[in-house]
Design a protein around this motif. Sequence first.
Motif, PDB file in Angstrom:
ATOM      1  N   UNK A 114       3.849  -8.328  -6.133  1.00  0.00           N
ATOM      2  CA  UNK A 114       3.693  -9.086  -4.894  1.00  0.00           C
ATOM      3  C   UNK A 114       3.865  -8.220  -3.653  1.00  0.00           C
ATOM      4  N   UNK A 115       4.394  -6.999  -3.808  1.00  0.00           N
ATOM      5  CA  UNK A 115       4.559  -6.082  -2.678  1.00  0.00           C
ATOM      6  C   UNK A 115       3.345  -5.169  -2.489  1.00  0.00           C
ATOM      7  N   UNK A 116       2.428  -5.188  -3.449  1.00  0.00           N
ATOM      8  CA  UNK A 116       1.272  -4.298  -3.397  1.00  0.00           C
ATOM      9  C   UNK A 116       0.224  -4.849  -2.441  1.00  0.00           C
ATOM     10  N   UNK A 117      -0.254  -3.991  -1.538  1.00  0.00           N
ATOM     11  CA  UNK A 117      -1.301  -4.404  -0.605  1.00  0.00           C
ATOM     12  C   UNK A 117      -2.683  -3.966  -1.060  1.00  0.00           C
ATOM     13  N   UNK A 118      -2.761  -2.810  -1.722  1.00  0.00           N
ATOM     14  CA  UNK A 118      -4.070  -2.327  -2.183  1.00  0.00           C
ATOM     15  C   UNK A 118      -3.889  -1.418  -3.392  1.00  0.00           C
ATOM     16  N   UNK A 119      -4.888  -1.458  -4.262  1.00  0.00           N
ATOM     17  CA  UNK A 119      -4.906  -0.616  -5.465  1.00  0.00           C
ATOM     18  C   UNK A 119      -6.254   0.080  -5.529  1.00  0.00           C
ATOM     19  N   UNK A 120      -6.228   1.385  -5.715  1.00  0.00           N
ATOM     20  CA  UNK A 120      -7.467   2.134  -5.912  1.00  0.00           C
ATOM     21  C   UNK A 120      -7.387   2.840  -7.259  1.00  0.00           C
ATOM     22  N   UNK A 121      -8.230   2.415  -8.195  1.00  0.00           N
ATOM     23  CA  UNK A 121      -8.325   3.059  -9.498  1.00  0.00           C
ATOM     24  C   UNK A 121      -9.525   3.982  -9.494  1.00  0.00           C
ATOM     25  N   UNK A 122      -9.306   5.236  -9.841  1.00  0.00           N
ATOM     26  CA  UNK A 122     -10.385   6.209  -9.972  1.00  0.00           C
ATOM     27  C   UNK A 122     -10.340   6.715 -11.413  1.00  0.00           C
ATOM     28  N   UNK A 123     -11.294   6.280 -12.214  1.00  0.00           N
ATOM     29  CA  UNK A 123     -11.206   6.464 -13.662  1.00  0.00           C
ATOM     30  C   UNK A 123     -12.470   7.102 -14.210  1.00  0.00           C
ATOM     31  N   UNK A 156     -14.342  10.575  -7.382  1.00  0.00           N
ATOM     32  CA  UNK A 156     -14.207  10.137  -5.992  1.00  0.00           C
ATOM     33  C   UNK A 156     -12.789  10.400  -5.482  1.00  0.00           C
ATOM     34  N   UNK A 157     -11.791  10.165  -6.322  1.00  0.00           N
ATOM     35  CA  UNK A 157     -10.406  10.466  -5.930  1.00  0.00           C
ATOM     36  C   UNK A 157     -10.206  11.965  -5.771  1.00  0.00           C
ATOM     37  N   UNK A 158     -10.852  12.735  -6.632  1.00  0.00           N
ATOM     38  CA  UNK A 158     -10.747  14.191  -6.517  1.00  0.00           C
ATOM     39  C   UNK A 158     -11.334  14.668  -5.196  1.00  0.00           C
ATOM     40  N   UNK A 159     -12.465  14.094  -4.792  1.00  0.00           N
ATOM     41  CA  UNK A 159     -13.058  14.434  -3.495  1.00  0.00           C
ATOM     42  C   UNK A 159     -12.100  14.053  -2.369  1.00  0.00           C
ATOM     43  N   UNK A 353      -3.141  11.125  -5.518  1.00  0.00           N
ATOM     44  CA  UNK A 353      -2.810  10.991  -4.098  1.00  0.00           C
ATOM     45  C   UNK A 353      -4.079  10.691  -3.315  1.00  0.00           C
ATOM     46  N   UNK A 354      -5.176  11.359  -3.691  1.00  0.00           N
ATOM     47  CA  UNK A 354      -6.461  11.067  -3.066  1.00  0.00           C
ATOM     48  C   UNK A 354      -6.849   9.617  -3.242  1.00  0.00           C
ATOM     49  N   UNK A 355      -6.573   9.049  -4.423  1.00  0.00           N
ATOM     50  CA  UNK A 355      -6.866   7.633  -4.669  1.00  0.00           C
ATOM     51  C   UNK A 355      -6.034   6.741  -3.761  1.00  0.00           C
ATOM     52  N   UNK A 356      -4.754   7.088  -3.572  1.00  0.00           N
ATOM     53  CA  UNK A 356      -3.891   6.312  -2.670  1.00  0.00           C
ATOM     54  C   UNK A 356      -4.382   6.425  -1.230  1.00  0.00           C
ATOM     55  N   UNK A 357      -4.820   7.611  -0.831  1.00  0.00           N
ATOM     56  CA  UNK A 357      -5.384   7.781   0.512  1.00  0.00           C
ATOM     57  C   UNK A 357      -6.643   6.937   0.690  1.00  0.00           C
ATOM     58  N   UNK A 358      -7.458   6.859  -0.355  1.00  0.00           N
ATOM     59  CA  UNK A 358      -8.649   6.010  -0.302  1.00  0.00           C
ATOM     60  C   UNK A 358      -8.254   4.555  -0.078  1.00  0.00           C
ATOM     61  N   UNK A 359      -7.250   4.103  -0.820  1.00  0.00           N
ATOM     62  CA  UNK A 359      -6.770   2.729  -0.655  1.00  0.00           C
ATOM     63  C   UNK A 359      -6.332   2.486   0.782  1.00  0.00           C
ATOM     64  N   UNK A 360      -5.620   3.446   1.362  1.00  0.00           N
ATOM     65  CA  UNK A 360      -5.164   3.340   2.754  1.00  0.00           C
ATOM     66  C   UNK A 360      -6.352   3.239   3.697  1.00  0.00           C
ATOM     67  N   UNK A 361      -7.334   4.138   3.530  1.00  0.00           N
ATOM     68  CA  UNK A 361      -8.503   4.153   4.406  1.00  0.00           C
ATOM     69  C   UNK A 361      -9.305   2.859   4.306  1.00  0.00           C
ATOM     70  N   UNK A 362      -9.553   2.409   3.071  1.00  0.00           N
ATOM     71  CA  UNK A 362     -10.313   1.175   2.878  1.00  0.00           C
ATOM     72  C   UNK A 362      -9.593  -0.019   3.512  1.00  0.00           C
ATOM     73  N   UNK A 363      -8.288  -0.076   3.306  1.00  0.00           N
ATOM     74  CA  UNK A 363      -7.508  -1.200   3.834  1.00  0.00           C
ATOM     75  C   UNK A 363      -7.482  -1.188   5.351  1.00  0.00           C
TER      76      UNK A 363
END
Length: 370
Positions: A114-123, A156-159, A353-363
């Motif tokens: 319930x504390x999560x605002x965004x999730x970015x999965x890069x698989x 995409x997360x690697x980029x 970390x790149x995936x988390x940054x993506x989540x931040x940017x998208x949000x």
Amino acid sequence: MTPEKDKEKEEDQLVLDAGMKRYRNGEIWEFEDDMGVSDGGTGVLLGLDGGTTSTVCICMPMIPFSHSQLQSLPILARAVAGCSNHNSVGEIAARETIEQVMADALSKCGFKRSSVQAVCLAISGVNHPTDQQRILNWLREIFPSQVRLYVWNDAVAALASGTMGKLHGCVLIAGTGSIAYGFTEDGKEARAAGAGPVLGDWGSGYGIAAQALTAVVRAHDGRGPSTMLTSNILQTLGLSSAEELIGWTYADPSWARIAALVPVVVTCAEAGDEVANKILLESVQELASSVKAVVERLGLCGQDGNSAFPLVMVGGVLEANRRRWDIGKEVMNCISKYFPGTIPIRPKVEPAVGAAWLAWNFLMKECHKG
């Protein structure tokens, strides 16, 4: 535990996390039962990088500041698990790995879903919109409805790890598998390779090692030249003859297990073995051609072929700097002949970390639109 207790437990969770659906692997999230109601703070982001060898999940705080400060976001927790590529281990095992590693990351830093605002999965293995939608549907069963969910290929997360979460430029991954993936500033995307070992990721760690094993068998049969690879690989694996390679290979033909032999190939090439040297030279050409295909399709190099663009380089094959045979350096030398404006980037943070940054940017983009 009795069915009555199970029902009580589920009802308690529904009260604490309004509207949240419990996934069938409810025991993974049992740690939440011992936590109080969320304090309504800024919340957290989850960034996940899932590959053939391992899966990493990063938890970061969601702090709304400028993009230039993104690197200052602290890592609250990091969790690691095994393979999450559904093409390698199957969809059920891949999902369980992903869910477990996300739960581990949240548990470590004392947060709940319930504390999560965004999730970015890069698989790895996410190769088509149907793959994305299938995973998104499954994620929606796990997280509350207000959580923003994003699913991409692991490239995409690697980029993003080399561009601070911005999707522009090209990334080349050469680890157990290989792929080149690129984006233009207006959102066009293209990829090359990344189709797995059966369809020929020959610049990858698996491709290099598989060719080396084939060379040993060919040399043993008399169909190919003799090579140092024979003695070095047999010694590394603790085998006494080339015939035993067949049993070793098919006893567990996992991609990462095969790819682990790449250092042996490099050692033989550095010692002057022509067969090993040829395998590495061909891998360099394969990796460079993947980048070339993406760059040309997207026009990242400009009409004159000299425009600057970032090339993020990630993966054990590219990072294994050796005394005489540096695969990453050779790949970059080859690419620079095609595109002089290439700006090589070796990320200082991992793809999760790149995936988390993506989540931040998208949000943040969604918030600004709102």
